[in-house]
Design a protein around this motif. Structure first.
Motif, PDB file in Angstrom:
ATOM      1  N   SER A 311      42.120  32.523  45.000  1.00  0.00           N
ATOM      2  CA  SER A 311      41.651  31.145  44.904  1.00  0.00           C
ATOM      3  C   SER A 311      40.636  30.902  46.020  1.00  0.00           C
ATOM      4  O   SER A 311      40.952  31.015  47.204  1.00  0.00           O
ATOM      5  CB  SER A 311      42.831  30.175  45.041  1.00  0.00           C
ATOM      6  N   VAL A 312      39.407  30.595  45.642  1.00  0.00           N
ATOM      7  CA  VAL A 312      38.355  30.385  46.640  1.00  0.00           C
ATOM      8  C   VAL A 312      38.733  29.187  47.517  1.00  0.00           C
ATOM      9  O   VAL A 312      39.052  28.113  46.994  1.00  0.00           O
ATOM     10  CB  VAL A 312      36.998  30.137  45.948  1.00  0.00           C
ATOM     11  N   PRO A 313      38.729  29.341  48.839  1.00  0.00           N
ATOM     12  CA  PRO A 313      39.084  28.223  49.727  1.00  0.00           C
ATOM     13  C   PRO A 313      38.236  26.985  49.436  1.00  0.00           C
ATOM     14  O   PRO A 313      37.020  27.078  49.268  1.00  0.00           O
ATOM     15  CB  PRO A 313      38.798  28.788  51.124  1.00  0.00           C
ATOM     16  N   SER A 314      38.897  25.837  49.371  1.00  0.00           N
ATOM     17  CA  SER A 314      38.227  24.610  48.940  1.00  0.00           C
ATOM     18  C   SER A 314      38.798  23.411  49.693  1.00  0.00           C
ATOM     19  O   SER A 314      39.980  23.373  50.002  1.00  0.00           O
ATOM     20  CB  SER A 314      38.437  24.428  47.435  1.00  0.00           C
ATOM     21  N   LYS A 315      37.954  22.424  49.945  1.00  0.00           N
ATOM     22  CA  LYS A 315      38.383  21.184  50.598  1.00  0.00           C
ATOM     23  C   LYS A 315      38.088  19.951  49.742  1.00  0.00           C
ATOM     24  O   LYS A 315      38.107  18.830  50.246  1.00  0.00           O
ATOM     25  CB  LYS A 315      37.689  21.046  51.959  1.00  0.00           C
ATOM     26  N   ALA A 316      37.806  20.163  48.464  1.00  0.00           N
ATOM     27  CA  ALA A 316      37.511  19.017  47.598  1.00  0.00           C
ATOM     28  C   ALA A 316      37.825  19.373  46.148  1.00  0.00           C
ATOM     29  O   ALA A 316      37.910  20.545  45.779  1.00  0.00           O
ATOM     30  CB  ALA A 316      36.054  18.600  47.744  1.00  0.00           C
ATOM     31  N   THR A 317      37.952  18.352  45.336  1.00  0.00           N
ATOM     32  CA  THR A 317      38.316  18.381  43.915  1.00  0.00           C
ATOM     33  C   THR A 317      39.782  18.773  43.757  1.00  0.00           C
ATOM     34  O   THR A 317      40.468  19.111  44.715  1.00  0.00           O
ATOM     35  CB  THR A 317      37.428  19.320  43.061  1.00  0.00           C
ATOM     36  N   TYR A 318      40.253  18.733  42.512  1.00  0.00           N
ATOM     37  CA  TYR A 318      41.601  19.212  42.206  1.00  0.00           C
ATOM     38  C   TYR A 318      41.515  20.450  41.325  1.00  0.00           C
ATOM     39  O   TYR A 318      42.394  20.734  40.510  1.00  0.00           O
ATOM     40  CB  TYR A 318      42.447  18.120  41.541  1.00  0.00           C
ATOM     41  N   LEU A 319      40.433  21.209  41.498  1.00  0.00           N
ATOM     42  CA  LEU A 319      40.173  22.389  40.696  1.00  0.00           C
ATOM     43  C   LEU A 319      40.259  23.634  41.560  1.00  0.00           C
ATOM     44  O   LEU A 319      39.751  23.648  42.686  1.00  0.00           O
ATOM     45  CB  LEU A 319      38.783  22.291  40.063  1.00  0.00           C
ATOM     46  N   LEU A 320      40.894  24.659  41.051  1.00  0.00           N
ATOM     47  CA  LEU A 320      40.890  25.954  41.713  1.00  0.00           C
ATOM     48  C   LEU A 320      39.844  26.829  41.037  1.00  0.00           C
ATOM     49  O   LEU A 320      39.799  26.933  39.807  1.00  0.00           O
ATOM     50  CB  LEU A 320      42.260  26.629  41.614  1.00  0.00           C
ATOM     51  N   TRP A 321      39.006  27.468  41.855  1.00  0.00           N
ATOM     52  CA  TRP A 321      37.998  28.398  41.364  1.00  0.00           C
ATOM     53  C   TRP A 321      38.532  29.794  41.670  1.00  0.00           C
ATOM     54  O   TRP A 321      38.612  30.197  42.823  1.00  0.00           O
ATOM     55  CB  TRP A 321      36.672  28.118  42.054  1.00  0.00           C
ATOM     56  N   LEU A 322      38.960  30.478  40.618  1.00  0.00           N
ATOM     57  CA  LEU A 322      39.735  31.703  40.764  1.00  0.00           C
ATOM     58  C   LEU A 322      38.858  32.935  40.623  1.00  0.00           C
ATOM     59  O   LEU A 322      38.270  33.184  39.559  1.00  0.00           O
ATOM     60  CB  LEU A 322      40.860  31.730  39.722  1.00  0.00           C
ATOM     61  N   ASP A 323      38.768  33.702  41.690  1.00  0.00           N
ATOM     62  CA  ASP A 323      37.989  34.930  41.726  1.00  0.00           C
ATOM     63  C   ASP A 323      38.839  36.061  41.144  1.00  0.00           C
ATOM     64  O   ASP A 323      39.818  36.497  41.753  1.00  0.00           O
ATOM     65  CB  ASP A 323      37.584  35.231  43.176  1.00  0.00           C
ATOM     66  N   CYS A 324      38.444  36.534  39.962  1.00  0.00           N
ATOM     67  CA  CYS A 324      39.188  37.585  39.266  1.00  0.00           C
ATOM     68  C   CYS A 324      38.473  38.929  39.338  1.00  0.00           C
ATOM     69  O   CYS A 324      38.767  39.840  38.540  1.00  0.00           O
ATOM     70  CB  CYS A 324      39.394  37.196  37.804  1.00  0.00           C
ATOM     71  N   SER A 325      37.540  39.075  40.265  1.00  0.00           N
ATOM     72  CA  SER A 325      36.687  40.273  40.306  1.00  0.00           C
ATOM     73  C   SER A 325      37.469  41.543  40.620  1.00  0.00           C
ATOM     74  O   SER A 325      36.993  42.651  40.327  1.00  0.00           O
ATOM     75  CB  SER A 325      35.566  40.080  41.323  1.00  0.00           C
ATOM     76  N   ARG A 326      38.660  41.406  41.197  1.00  0.00           N
ATOM     77  CA  ARG A 326      39.441  42.604  41.528  1.00  0.00           C
ATOM     78  C   ARG A 326      40.352  43.039  40.382  1.00  0.00           C
ATOM     79  O   ARG A 326      41.027  44.060  40.476  1.00  0.00           O
ATOM     80  CB  ARG A 326      40.265  42.350  42.793  1.00  0.00           C
ATOM     81  N   MET A 327      40.360  42.259  39.305  1.00  0.00           N
ATOM     82  CA  MET A 327      41.179  42.631  38.146  1.00  0.00           C
ATOM     83  C   MET A 327      40.462  43.653  37.276  1.00  0.00           C
ATOM     84  O   MET A 327      39.244  43.772  37.290  1.00  0.00           O
ATOM     85  CB  MET A 327      41.494  41.386  37.307  1.00  0.00           C
ATOM     86  N   GLN A 328      41.245  44.385  36.516  1.00  0.00           N
ATOM     87  CA  GLN A 328      40.694  45.274  35.495  1.00  0.00           C
ATOM     88  C   GLN A 328      40.219  44.429  34.311  1.00  0.00           C
ATOM     89  O   GLN A 328      40.787  43.387  34.010  1.00  0.00           O
ATOM     90  CB  GLN A 328      41.774  46.258  35.020  1.00  0.00           C
ATOM     91  N   GLY A 329      39.177  44.899  33.635  1.00  0.00           N
ATOM     92  CA  GLY A 329      38.748  44.248  32.408  1.00  0.00           C
ATOM     93  C   GLY A 329      37.719  43.158  32.607  1.00  0.00           C
ATOM     94  O   GLY A 329      37.112  43.013  33.668  1.00  0.00           O
ATOM     95  N   CYS A 330      37.524  42.362  31.564  1.00  0.00           N
ATOM     96  CA  CYS A 330      36.510  41.295  31.503  1.00  0.00           C
ATOM     97  C   CYS A 330      37.211  39.945  31.680  1.00  0.00           C
ATOM     98  O   CYS A 330      38.184  39.643  30.980  1.00  0.00           O
ATOM     99  CB  CYS A 330      35.793  41.357  30.160  1.00  0.00           C
ATOM    100  N   THR A 331      36.701  39.126  32.594  1.00  0.00           N
ATOM    101  CA  THR A 331      37.370  37.856  32.894  1.00  0.00           C
ATOM    102  C   THR A 331      37.367  36.909  31.701  1.00  0.00           C
ATOM    103  O   THR A 331      38.367  36.224  31.437  1.00  0.00           O
ATOM    104  CB  THR A 331      36.712  37.183  34.107  1.00  0.00           C
ATOM    105  N   SER A 332      36.259  36.846  30.959  1.00  0.00           N
ATOM    106  CA  SER A 332      36.226  35.965  29.786  1.00  0.00           C
ATOM    107  C   SER A 332      37.221  36.431  28.733  1.00  0.00           C
ATOM    108  O   SER A 332      37.904  35.616  28.096  1.00  0.00           O
ATOM    109  CB  SER A 332      34.808  35.924  29.201  1.00  0.00           C
ATOM    110  N   GLU A 333      37.309  37.741  28.552  1.00  0.00           N
ATOM    111  CA  GLU A 333      38.297  38.287  27.615  1.00  0.00           C
ATOM    112  C   GLU A 333      39.707  37.966  28.102  1.00  0.00           C
ATOM    113  O   GLU A 333      40.597  37.630  27.319  1.00  0.00           O
ATOM    114  CB  GLU A 333      38.106  39.792  27.491  1.00  0.00           C
ATOM    115  N   PHE A 334      39.914  38.060  29.416  1.00  0.00           N
ATOM    116  CA  PHE A 334      41.211  37.746  30.012  1.00  0.00           C
ATOM    117  C   PHE A 334      41.608  36.300  29.727  1.00  0.00           C
ATOM    118  O   PHE A 334      42.769  36.006  29.412  1.00  0.00           O
ATOM    119  CB  PHE A 334      41.166  38.023  31.508  1.00  0.00           C
TER     120      PHE A 334
END
Length: 393
Positions: A311-334
């Motif tokens: 979860s990218v460190p954040s100080k605003a909004t109620y949204l988590l921006w999740l970095d999935c770059s270390r996962m296997q496969g395609c994030t959109s497919e995931f």
């Protein structure tokens, strides 16, 4: 007064966009909170409804005073009442201003990854999206100011949309960054639409800086989009404002909003906004504390249960921006796999720009039990998806 944000409210079968999903699905995508609005706002709407006649509405001075007072108290910025123009929503206003302030084929600059509706507003009006990709070091997002200047210097670039705080990353821009944008845009005669709709959803102890407050250059080129809709969960009420300090620019904006029909209030729009900005402060502060606790809960869960998603460190909004770059496969497919196999519905990062392709966006503005459910579905889905990818390869 105590506010109970742990109560689960059933939103199915209420014509709710977010919850028009399958019976076993859990939507955590669109920026819409699963909390009832503040009690004082609901009381104001009910009192207005009891009058019983729902005719055309005007904008009273109390509406302007509510905005001015809120920004003075909460954000240390004094707006003049005449700067404010009512509009039905930020996106209708942005679309209107794109049509009114640019010509077909001109560039509208955005800093990606960014809220996907900006792209629609630009391309649907026959303008060109010009991306100034944000920098990302695996921890923090920043601005590529050299690239920004090159693109603002293009004579075809006449408008910039600034997201402050930034959606989806949750980054709060600092005074120096905002000042540089103002200097460059004034130099190259580029108008800035500052979308500040998430500004009241900062973490406790953190404040955002209104773009127009930073310098004379920022004030001169700025149109700021404001609303109680994100912070107070009032999107369906369709109530917002634009603040335009420069009188010549304000005239053009007002004309465009009136021509496009985006400046007509519904019967409850004024009452809801006034109640939010004059009587909603205690509720909002309690909400911010709860969302921060949700954020900390989620971050701890990722570290312990799904360390390959960050979860990218954040100080605003109620949204988590999740970095999935270390996962296997395609994030959109995931993301598609998650929804099909666990029912968890998250936003694909690719829709916020090409540089969001390895990310997902998750809305955590919900009771903690619902958040826990979502995180557990995400953990199960991530484990199963990676097994499938490794098996297929």
């Amino acid at each position: 007064m105590n506010y109970d944000f742990d109560v689960l409210t059933d939103r199915r079968k209420t014509h709710c966009l977010k919850w028009e999903v399958g019976e076993q699905e859990l939507p955590m995508w669109v920026a819409d909170m699963d909390f009832p609005a503040a009690p004082r706002i609901r009381e104001a709407i009910l009192a207005r409804a009891q009058h019983g006649i729902f005719g055309y509405s005007t904008i009273p001075e109390a509406w302007q005073e509510a905005y001015v007072g809120w920004w003075r108290r909460r954000h240390h910025f004094v707006m003049e009442k005449e700067w404010l123009i009512f509009c039905t929503g930020v996106i209708p206003a942005i679309s209107s201003m794109i049509r009114g302030l640019t010509a077909a084929g001109e560039n509208v600059l955005v800093q990606t990854p960014v809220y996907n509706m900006f792209f629609n507003s630009i391309t649907d009006n026959d303008r060109q999206v010009l991306e100034n990709p944000l920098t990302y070091d695996g921890e923090v997002y920043g601005m590529d100011l050299e690239d920004l200047e090159r693109k603002l210097a293009d004579p075809k670039t006449t408008l910039m949309i600034l997201c402050n705080p930034q959606n989806p990353s949750g980054r709060i821009w600092n005074r120096e960054e905002l000042a540089r944008i103002g200097e460059l845009c004034r130099t190259y005669q580029v108008t800035v639409i500052a979308d500040e709709i998430h500004c009241d959803l900062t973490s406790p102890g953190w404040e955002y800086i209104p773009f127009a407050s930073v310098s004379e250059s920022c004030r001169k080129v700025s149109i700021t989009c404001l609303a109680p809709t994100k912070a107070f969960n009032l999107a369906g009420i369709q109530t917002a404002a634009v603040s335009v300090p420069d009188p010549d620019l304000r005239h053009k904006v007002r004309q465009g909003l009136n021509t496009s029909g985006a400046a007509e209030p519904n019967f409850f729009a004024v009452e809801a906004a006034v109640a939010a900005f004059t009587e909603g402060e205690a509720w909002l502060d309690a909400l911010r504390e709860y969302i921060q606790e949700n954020r900390e809960y989620a971050e701890e869960f990722f570290q312990k249960e799904i360390p390959r998603i960050r979860s990218v460190p954040s100080k605003a909004t109620y949204l988590l921006w999740l970095d999935c770059s270390r996962m296997q496969g395609c994030t959109s497919e995931f993301a598609g796999y998650l929804r099909e196999h666990t029912g968890l519905y998250l936003s694909k990062g690719i829709q916020y720009g090409e540089n969001g392709s390895s990310f997902l966006r998750m809305n955590i503005a919900c009771p903690r039990s619902r958040l826990r459910d979502g995180l557990e579905r995400l953990a199960r889905g991530a484990a199963a998806y990676e097994v499938r990818v490794l098996t297929d390869t």
